[in-house]
Design a protein around this motif. Structure first.
Motif, PDB file in Angstrom:
ATOM      1  N   ASP A 273       0.822  -1.276  -0.002  1.00 40.20           N
ATOM      2  CA  ASP A 273       0.018   0.048   0.023  1.00 40.20           C
ATOM      3  C   ASP A 273       0.975   1.007  -0.078  1.00 40.20           C
ATOM      4  N   ALA A 274       1.015   1.896  -1.057  1.00 37.07           N
ATOM      5  CA  ALA A 274       1.920   3.224  -1.219  1.00 37.07           C
ATOM      6  C   ALA A 274       1.435   4.240  -0.381  1.00 37.07           C
ATOM      7  N   GLY A 275       0.268   4.386  -0.031  1.00 36.26           N
ATOM      8  CA  GLY A 275      -0.165   5.674   0.871  1.00 36.26           C
ATOM      9  C   GLY A 275       0.198   5.153   2.197  1.00 36.26           C
ATOM     10  N   TYR A 276       0.139   4.242   2.793  1.00 34.74           N
ATOM     11  CA  TYR A 276       0.527   3.556   3.826  1.00 34.74           C
ATOM     12  C   TYR A 276       2.025   3.550   3.849  1.00 34.74           C
ATOM     13  N   PHE A 277       2.799   3.086   3.065  1.00 31.79           N
ATOM     14  CA  PHE A 277       4.246   3.198   2.854  1.00 31.79           C
ATOM     15  C   PHE A 277       4.445   4.614   3.090  1.00 31.79           C
ATOM     16  N   ALA A 278       4.062   5.447   2.330  1.00 31.72           N
ATOM     17  CA  ALA A 278       4.275   7.120   2.771  1.00 31.72           C
ATOM     18  C   ALA A 278       4.168   7.467   3.982  1.00 31.72           C
ATOM     19  N   ARG A 279       3.121   6.866   4.825  1.00 32.17           N
ATOM     20  CA  ARG A 279       2.647   7.663   6.191  1.00 32.17           C
ATOM     21  C   ARG A 279       4.000   6.940   7.179  1.00 32.17           C
ATOM     22  N   VAL A 280       4.323   5.678   6.901  1.00 27.32           N
ATOM     23  CA  VAL A 280       5.491   5.227   7.654  1.00 27.32           C
ATOM     24  C   VAL A 280       6.728   5.674   7.451  1.00 27.32           C
ATOM     25  N   PHE A 281       7.177   5.966   6.445  1.00 32.54           N
ATOM     26  CA  PHE A 281       8.295   6.653   5.971  1.00 32.54           C
ATOM     27  C   PHE A 281       8.401   8.040   6.527  1.00 32.54           C
ATOM     28  N   ARG A 282       7.339   8.884   6.476  1.00 37.30           N
ATOM     29  CA  ARG A 282       7.388  10.169   6.956  1.00 37.30           C
ATOM     30  C   ARG A 282       7.447  10.047   8.553  1.00 37.30           C
ATOM     31  N   HIS A 283       6.956   9.208   9.224  1.00 43.48           N
ATOM     32  CA  HIS A 283       6.644   9.065  10.628  1.00 43.48           C
ATOM     33  C   HIS A 283       8.289   8.518  10.878  1.00 43.48           C
ATOM     34  N   SER A 284       8.986   7.809  10.289  1.00 42.71           N
ATOM     35  CA  SER A 284      10.207   7.084  10.588  1.00 42.71           C
ATOM     36  C   SER A 284      11.509   8.003  10.227  1.00 42.71           C
ATOM     37  N   ASN A 285      11.126   8.948   9.281  1.00 45.89           N
ATOM     38  CA  ASN A 285      12.207   9.985   8.568  1.00 45.89           C
ATOM     39  C   ASN A 285      12.064  11.178   8.752  1.00 45.89           C
ATOM     40  N   GLY A 286      10.931  11.587   9.082  1.00 48.78           N
ATOM     41  CA  GLY A 286      10.838  13.081   9.323  1.00 48.78           C
ATOM     42  C   GLY A 286      10.455  13.792   7.736  1.00 48.78           C
ATOM     43  N   MET A 287      10.387  13.183   7.029  1.00 51.41           N
ATOM     44  CA  MET A 287      10.108  13.788   5.557  1.00 51.41           C
ATOM     45  C   MET A 287       9.324  12.735   4.755  1.00 51.41           C
ATOM     46  N   THR A 288       8.784  13.025   3.647  1.00 51.83           N
ATOM     47  CA  THR A 288       8.089  12.340   2.673  1.00 51.83           C
ATOM     48  C   THR A 288       9.233  11.599   1.859  1.00 51.83           C
ATOM     49  N   PRO A 289       9.079  10.551   1.263  1.00 44.61           N
ATOM     50  CA  PRO A 289       9.828   9.704   0.251  1.00 44.61           C
ATOM     51  C   PRO A 289      10.370  10.651  -0.682  1.00 44.61           C
ATOM     52  N   ARG A 290       9.478  11.449  -1.291  1.00 43.38           N
ATOM     53  CA  ARG A 290       9.856  12.327  -2.401  1.00 43.38           C
ATOM     54  C   ARG A 290      10.631  13.255  -1.820  1.00 43.38           C
ATOM     55  N   ALA A 291      10.395  13.993  -0.955  1.00 39.66           N
ATOM     56  CA  ALA A 291      11.672  14.932  -0.220  1.00 39.66           C
ATOM     57  C   ALA A 291      12.810  14.361  -0.028  1.00 39.66           C
ATOM     58  N   TRP A 292      12.882  13.121   0.566  1.00 39.78           N
ATOM     59  CA  TRP A 292      14.198  12.332   0.900  1.00 39.78           C
ATOM     60  C   TRP A 292      15.074  12.345  -0.370  1.00 39.78           C
ATOM     61  N   ARG A 293      14.328  11.738  -1.575  1.00 42.29           N
ATOM     62  CA  ARG A 293      15.074  11.556  -2.866  1.00 42.29           C
ATOM     63  C   ARG A 293      15.604  12.937  -3.384  1.00 42.29           C
ATOM     64  N   ARG A 294      14.784  13.857  -2.924  1.00 44.11           N
ATOM     65  CA  ARG A 294      15.160  15.212  -3.473  1.00 44.11           C
ATOM     66  C   ARG A 294      16.499  15.709  -2.660  1.00 44.11           C
ATOM     67  N   ASP A 295      16.263  15.554  -1.514  1.00 49.50           N
ATOM     68  CA  ASP A 295      17.483  15.817  -0.555  1.00 49.50           C
ATOM     69  C   ASP A 295      18.765  14.863  -0.726  1.00 49.50           C
ATOM     70  N   ALA A 296      18.546  13.696  -1.012  1.00 47.43           N
ATOM     71  CA  ALA A 296      19.722  12.791  -1.484  1.00 47.43           C
ATOM     72  C   ALA A 296      20.078  12.885  -2.824  1.00 47.43           C
ATOM     73  N   GLY A 297      19.602  13.655  -3.520  1.00 51.32           N
ATOM     74  CA  GLY A 297      20.042  13.889  -5.066  1.00 51.32           C
ATOM     75  C   GLY A 297      19.645  12.916  -5.948  1.00 51.32           C
ATOM     76  N   GLY A 298      18.662  12.146  -5.489  1.00 50.02           N
ATOM     77  CA  GLY A 298      18.173  10.916  -6.414  1.00 50.02           C
ATOM     78  C   GLY A 298      17.464  11.494  -7.446  1.00 50.02           C
ATOM     79  N   THR A 299      17.103  10.439  -8.367  1.00 51.14           N
ATOM     80  CA  THR A 299      16.159  11.024  -9.708  1.00 51.14           C
ATOM     81  C   THR A 299      14.907  11.176  -9.230  1.00 51.14           C
ATOM     82  N   PRO A 300      14.278  12.199  -9.593  1.00 47.85           N
ATOM     83  CA  PRO A 300      12.660  12.391  -9.460  1.00 47.85           C
ATOM     84  C   PRO A 300      11.683  11.697 -10.228  1.00 47.85           C
ATOM     85  N   THR A 301      10.641  11.392  -9.468  1.00 50.68           N
ATOM     86  CA  THR A 301       9.596  10.565 -10.296  1.00 50.68           C
ATOM     87  C   THR A 301       8.375  11.368 -10.424  1.00 50.68           C
TER      88      THR A 301
END
Length: 301
Positions: A273-301
């Motif tokens: 469940d991508a929505g649930y994943f996003a909530r878990v990721f934000r709770h664990s890392n303090g930011m959304t998956p896309r924000a993490w990817r942006r700050d880490a210099g990853g490829t945007p999707t």
């Protein structure tokens, strides 16, 4: 605590801190302390990552339960998951605490398996006060002082390769700690660490699929209730916490190193469940998956 640690919850009213996993966070941090304050700023706390405290000049300092005088050149291994009460510190002339992310050590592997790393076993000593006292031989004390100072310099300059340099200096300290704590490591190997190794083994093999506490307990041959008690007592976290953390380690890696859609990454780490994943990721890392990817210099999707 240091700015590299963030509170992730409470256990019996005591705050629990987690080492920040973020692209801009250094893998090692050094906190100087003296008579005006120390690690934790006088408050009881729990950290779920290793901390090494080195006393260069002790003054009238006492630590432990019951409090005992501290000597120049003492090192304290602060156990992950144990309640630490720094109010036992009376007066410190000079000391430093080294915080570090165990997953950054190349051989340590993912977050759920760092506790089987031979250099990190001393940090699982289980002493009720949370403090394992080691005596650094006089001949090695200048080396410890110089090594920690070198880490501070690397962290201040942040020149190319500083992360690798800080980890190299840290490894030298951990080798000394492991040698000084040989008896403690032996005790851990004879205790319930084999069960924990099995637990983390199951998590490592199966975190990419649906996995529950009951599944893990069944795999290691104990009841869910017993497993919950052992894992919480020895690590300060639950089995489900470790499953989530292992999934987050892989998710952060995929976000930074691939251009896979977030929904695909969610599926690959066992959360369809991508929505649930996003909530878990934000709770664990303090930011959304896309924000993490942006700050880490990853490829945007």
């Amino acid at each position: 605590m240091s700015e590299v640690a963030r509170p992730v919850g409470y256990r019996a009213g005591v705050p629990v801190y987690h080492y920040r996993s973020a692209p801009e966070t250094p893998p090692v941090s050094v906190l100087r302390f003296d008579a005006t304050g120390g690690p934790g700023h006088g408050q009881r706390h729990i950290h779920d990552f290793p901390v090494l405290m080195y006393i260069e000049r002790a003054g009238q300092m006492t630590l432990g339960d019951p409090p005992r005088p501290v000597l120049d050149g003492d090192a304290y291994v602060l156990a992950a998951g144990q309640v630490v009460d720094p109010t036992a510190v009376n007066a410190i002339t000079a000391g430093r605490a080294v915080f570090f992310d165990p997953t950054a050590l190349g051989e340590a592997g993912p977050s759920s398996s760092w506790r089987s790393h031979p250099l990190l076993l001393p940090f699982l000593h289980g002493i009720p006060s949370g403090l394992l006292r080691l005596r650094v031989p006089p001949a090695r004390q200048p080396v410890w002082t110089a090594t920690i100072a070198a880490i501070e310099t690397e962290l201040a300059d942040r020149a190319v390769g500083y992360r690798q340099a800080t980890l190299a200096h840290l490894t030298l300290l951990l080798v000394d700690v492991a040698r000084l704590a040989t008896d403690v490591v032996g005790d851990l190997r004879r205790s319930d660490e084999p069960l924990l190794a099995e637990v983390f083994d199951v998590i490592e093999r199966r975190f990419t699929e649906p996995l529950s506490l009951r599944d893990v307990a069944s795999n290691v041959g104990v009841t869910p209730g017993y497993l919950t008690t052992v894992v919480r007592q020895r690590t300060g976290r639950t089995v489900l916490d470790w499953i989530t953390e292992r999934r987050m380690v892989q998710a952060r890696r995929l976000l930074a190193e691939t251009g896979l859609p977030v929904s695909e990454i969610a599926h690959r780490v066992g959360i369809p469940d991508a929505g649930y994943f996003a909530r878990v990721f934000r709770h664990s890392n303090g930011m959304t998956p896309r924000a993490w990817r942006r700050d880490a210099g990853g490829t945007p999707t």
